[in-house]
Scaffold this motif. Structure first.
Motif, mmCIF file in Angstrom:
data_model
loop_
_atom_site.group_PDB
_atom_site.id
_atom_site.type_symbol
_atom_site.label_atom_id
_atom_site.label_comp_id
_atom_site.label_asym_id
_atom_site.label_seq_id
_atom_site.Cartn_x
_atom_site.Cartn_y
_atom_site.Cartn_z
ATOM 1 N N ARG A 175 0.838 -1.208 0.000
ATOM 2 C CA ARG A 175 0.000 0.000 0.000
ATOM 3 C C ARG A 175 0.873 1.258 0.000
ATOM 4 N NH1 ARG A 175 -3.809 1.926 -2.438
ATOM 5 N NH2 ARG A 175 -4.921 3.569 -1.418
ATOM 6 N N ALA A 176 1.936 1.243 0.759
ATOM 7 C CA ALA A 176 2.840 2.396 0.793
ATOM 8 C C ALA A 176 3.476 2.613 -0.576
ATOM 9 C CB ALA A 176 3.912 2.210 1.863
ATOM 10 N N ALA A 177 3.893 1.527 -1.225
ATOM 11 C CA ALA A 177 4.484 1.647 -2.566
ATOM 12 C C ALA A 177 3.450 2.144 -3.563
ATOM 13 C CB ALA A 177 5.064 0.305 -3.008
ATOM 14 N N TRP A 178 2.204 1.677 -3.459
ATOM 15 C CA TRP A 178 1.143 2.119 -4.361
ATOM 16 C C TRP A 178 0.881 3.609 -4.197
ATOM 17 C CZ3 TRP A 178 -0.911 1.028 -8.716
ATOM 18 C CH2 TRP A 178 -2.090 1.653 -9.106
ATOM 19 N N THR A 179 0.900 4.098 -2.969
ATOM 20 C CA THR A 179 0.686 5.523 -2.717
ATOM 21 C C THR A 179 1.792 6.346 -3.376
ATOM 22 O OG1 THR A 179 -0.465 5.032 -0.655
ATOM 23 C CG2 THR A 179 0.418 7.268 -0.902
ATOM 24 N N VAL A 180 3.029 5.883 -3.293
ATOM 25 C CA VAL A 180 4.139 6.567 -3.967
ATOM 26 C C VAL A 180 3.904 6.559 -5.477
ATOM 27 C CG1 VAL A 180 6.612 6.416 -4.501
ATOM 28 C CG2 VAL A 180 5.816 6.146 -2.139
ATOM 29 N N HIS A 181 3.445 5.438 -6.025
ATOM 30 C CA HIS A 181 3.143 5.318 -7.459
ATOM 31 C C HIS A 181 2.063 6.321 -7.867
ATOM 32 C CE1 HIS A 181 2.163 3.346 -11.290
ATOM 33 N NE2 HIS A 181 0.909 3.422 -10.906
ATOM 34 N N GLU A 182 0.996 6.406 -7.076
ATOM 35 C CA GLU A 182 -0.083 7.354 -7.384
ATOM 36 C C GLU A 182 0.427 8.792 -7.389
ATOM 37 O OE1 GLU A 182 -4.243 5.424 -5.817
ATOM 38 O OE2 GLU A 182 -2.915 6.297 -4.312
ATOM 39 N N ARG A 183 1.208 9.142 -6.411
ATOM 40 C CA ARG A 183 1.745 10.514 -6.334
ATOM 41 C C ARG A 183 2.668 10.817 -7.502
ATOM 42 N NH1 ARG A 183 2.710 10.041 -0.046
ATOM 43 N NH2 ARG A 183 0.624 10.562 0.666
ATOM 44 N N ALA A 184 3.483 9.846 -7.883
ATOM 45 C CA ALA A 184 4.393 10.052 -9.016
ATOM 46 C C ALA A 184 3.599 10.215 -10.309
ATOM 47 C CB ALA A 184 5.371 8.881 -9.132
ATOM 48 N N ALA A 185 2.537 9.451 -10.478
ATOM 49 C CA ALA A 185 1.687 9.580 -11.672
ATOM 50 C C ALA A 185 1.023 10.957 -11.691
ATOM 51 C CB ALA A 185 0.636 8.470 -11.696
ATOM 52 N N GLN A 186 0.513 11.387 -10.555
ATOM 53 C CA GLN A 186 -0.117 12.712 -10.467
ATOM 54 C C GLN A 186 0.897 13.801 -10.777
ATOM 55 O OE1 GLN A 186 -1.575 13.696 -6.542
ATOM 56 N NE2 GLN A 186 -3.111 15.077 -7.398
ATOM 57 N N ASP A 187 2.091 13.681 -10.229
ATOM 58 C CA ASP A 187 3.135 14.665 -10.503
ATOM 59 C C ASP A 187 3.465 14.707 -11.988
ATOM 60 O OD1 ASP A 187 3.294 15.262 -7.804
ATOM 61 O OD2 ASP A 187 5.158 14.143 -7.470
ATOM 62 N N ALA A 188 3.610 13.543 -12.618
ATOM 63 C CA ALA A 188 3.954 13.491 -14.044
ATOM 64 C C ALA A 188 2.874 14.144 -14.894
ATOM 65 C CB ALA A 188 4.183 12.046 -14.481
ATOM 66 N N MET A 189 1.592 13.867 -14.589
ATOM 67 C CA MET A 189 0.508 14.490 -15.358
ATOM 68 C C MET A 189 0.498 15.998 -15.166
ATOM 69 S SD MET A 189 -2.692 11.765 -15.237
ATOM 70 C CE MET A 189 -2.802 11.638 -13.460
ATOM 71 N N GLY A 190 0.735 16.458 -13.934
ATOM 72 C CA GLY A 190 0.747 17.894 -13.655
ATOM 73 C C GLY A 190 1.933 18.618 -14.274
ATOM 74 N N ILE A 191 3.061 17.952 -14.357
ATOM 75 C CA ILE A 191 4.229 18.565 -14.994
ATOM 76 C C ILE A 191 4.012 18.655 -16.503
ATOM 77 C CG2 ILE A 191 6.670 18.177 -15.552
ATOM 78 C CD1 ILE A 191 6.906 17.077 -12.620
ATOM 79 N N PRO A 197 -10.197 15.515 -2.228
ATOM 80 C CA PRO A 197 -11.086 14.367 -1.977
ATOM 81 C C PRO A 197 -12.313 14.811 -1.203
ATOM 82 C CG PRO A 197 -8.821 13.858 -1.368
ATOM 83 C CD PRO A 197 -8.876 15.327 -1.666
ATOM 84 N N PRO A 198 -13.431 14.142 -1.306
ATOM 85 C CA PRO A 198 -13.646 12.994 -2.184
ATOM 86 C C PRO A 198 -13.857 13.445 -3.628
ATOM 87 C CG PRO A 198 -15.672 13.456 -1.002
ATOM 88 C CD PRO A 198 -14.629 14.438 -0.497
ATOM 89 N N THR A 199 -13.280 12.709 -4.547
ATOM 90 C CA THR A 199 -13.344 13.073 -5.956
ATOM 91 C C THR A 199 -14.513 12.419 -6.668
ATOM 92 O OG1 THR A 199 -11.892 11.263 -6.572
ATOM 93 C CG2 THR A 199 -10.853 13.396 -6.083
ATOM 94 N N GLY A 200 -15.085 11.393 -6.083
ATOM 95 C CA GLY A 200 -16.240 10.751 -6.694
ATOM 96 C C GLY A 200 -15.904 9.502 -7.470
ATOM 97 N N CYS A 201 -14.682 9.390 -7.970
ATOM 98 C CA CYS A 201 -14.368 8.178 -8.724
ATOM 99 C C CYS A 201 -13.027 7.601 -8.321
ATOM 100 C CB CYS A 201 -14.425 8.436 -10.229
ATOM 101 S SG CYS A 201 -13.123 9.520 -10.848
ATOM 102 N N CYS A 202 -11.980 8.307 -8.570
ATOM 103 C CA CYS A 202 -10.629 7.808 -8.339
ATOM 104 C C CYS A 202 -9.986 8.538 -7.171
ATOM 105 C CB CYS A 202 -9.774 8.030 -9.591
ATOM 106 S SG CYS A 202 -10.452 7.269 -11.068
ATOM 107 N N ASP A 203 -9.052 7.862 -6.520
ATOM 108 C CA ASP A 203 -8.327 8.523 -5.426
ATOM 109 C C ASP A 203 -7.497 9.696 -5.933
ATOM 110 O OD1 ASP A 203 -9.338 6.727 -3.600
ATOM 111 O OD2 ASP A 203 -7.589 5.417 -3.658
ATOM 112 N N VAL A 204 -6.948 9.542 -7.136
ATOM 113 C CA VAL A 204 -6.145 10.606 -7.736
ATOM 114 C C VAL A 204 -6.959 11.241 -8.854
ATOM 115 C CG1 VAL A 204 -4.071 11.143 -9.064
ATOM 116 C CG2 VAL A 204 -3.954 9.504 -7.170
#
Length: 157
Positions: free
Chosen positions: A13-29, A39-46
């Motif tokens: 779970r900790a590794a998945w959270t890091v993965h989610e944050r890295a994906a969010q960072d990449a999309m934002g960059i 949150p709550p976003t209604g569908c996805c955590d990110v």
């Protein structure tokens, strides 16, 4: 649950959270107008959102690590330029001038190897709705970067 199994699950779970944050960072960059949704976003955590004179929409990361974007009212020329840069012309059966020169209508392509779905709906007003679903992060970041570049090139100096 056995302690060593619980520990392994917590590590995952900790590794998945890091993965989610890295994906969010990449999309934002790649597309700086995207900002994290509260949150709550209604569908996805990110989930990320953007709104500007050039369009609006959301980007999210699902529980399988796939991204979906739904953008509205984006200039079709910018969408066409971005899609041509990433895919070339013809994937959407849009004609020889690509999506930038396509007639109003819906253009669809499904990637049989990744199950990603791409739908571009071009309106009579020169604006497009972009729905891209179940895409690998590498692919969505590439598309977002190409769209950001196309929008920047279209902005007056």
């Amino acid at each position: 649950m056995q302690p060593h199994v619980m520990k392994a699950l917590q590590d995952w779970r900790a590794a998945w959270t890091v993965h989610e944050r890295a994906a969010q960072d990449a999309m934002g960059i790649a597309f700086p107008a995207l900002k994290p949704a509260v949150p709550p976003t209604g569908c996805c955590d990110v989930q990320m959102r953007w709104e500007s004179p050039e369009g609006s929409g959301t980007a999210c990361l699902d529980d399988h690590g796939r991204a979906t974007i739904q953008f509205e009212d984006v200039p079709k020329d910018a969408v066409g330029q971005a899609m041509a840069e990433v895919f070339g012309v013809g994937w959407f059966e849009e004609g020889g001038d690509g999506l930038a020169g396509a007639e109003p209508g819906k253009y669809f392509w499904e990637d049989d190897s990744t199950y990603a779905e791409y739908e571009i709906d071009i309106g009579k007003d020169g604006l497009a709705q972009v729905a891209i679903s179940y895409v690998k992060i590498e692919d969505i970041v590439t598309i977002l970067d190409a769209l950001e570049t196309a929008l920047n090139e279209a902005r007056p100096i």
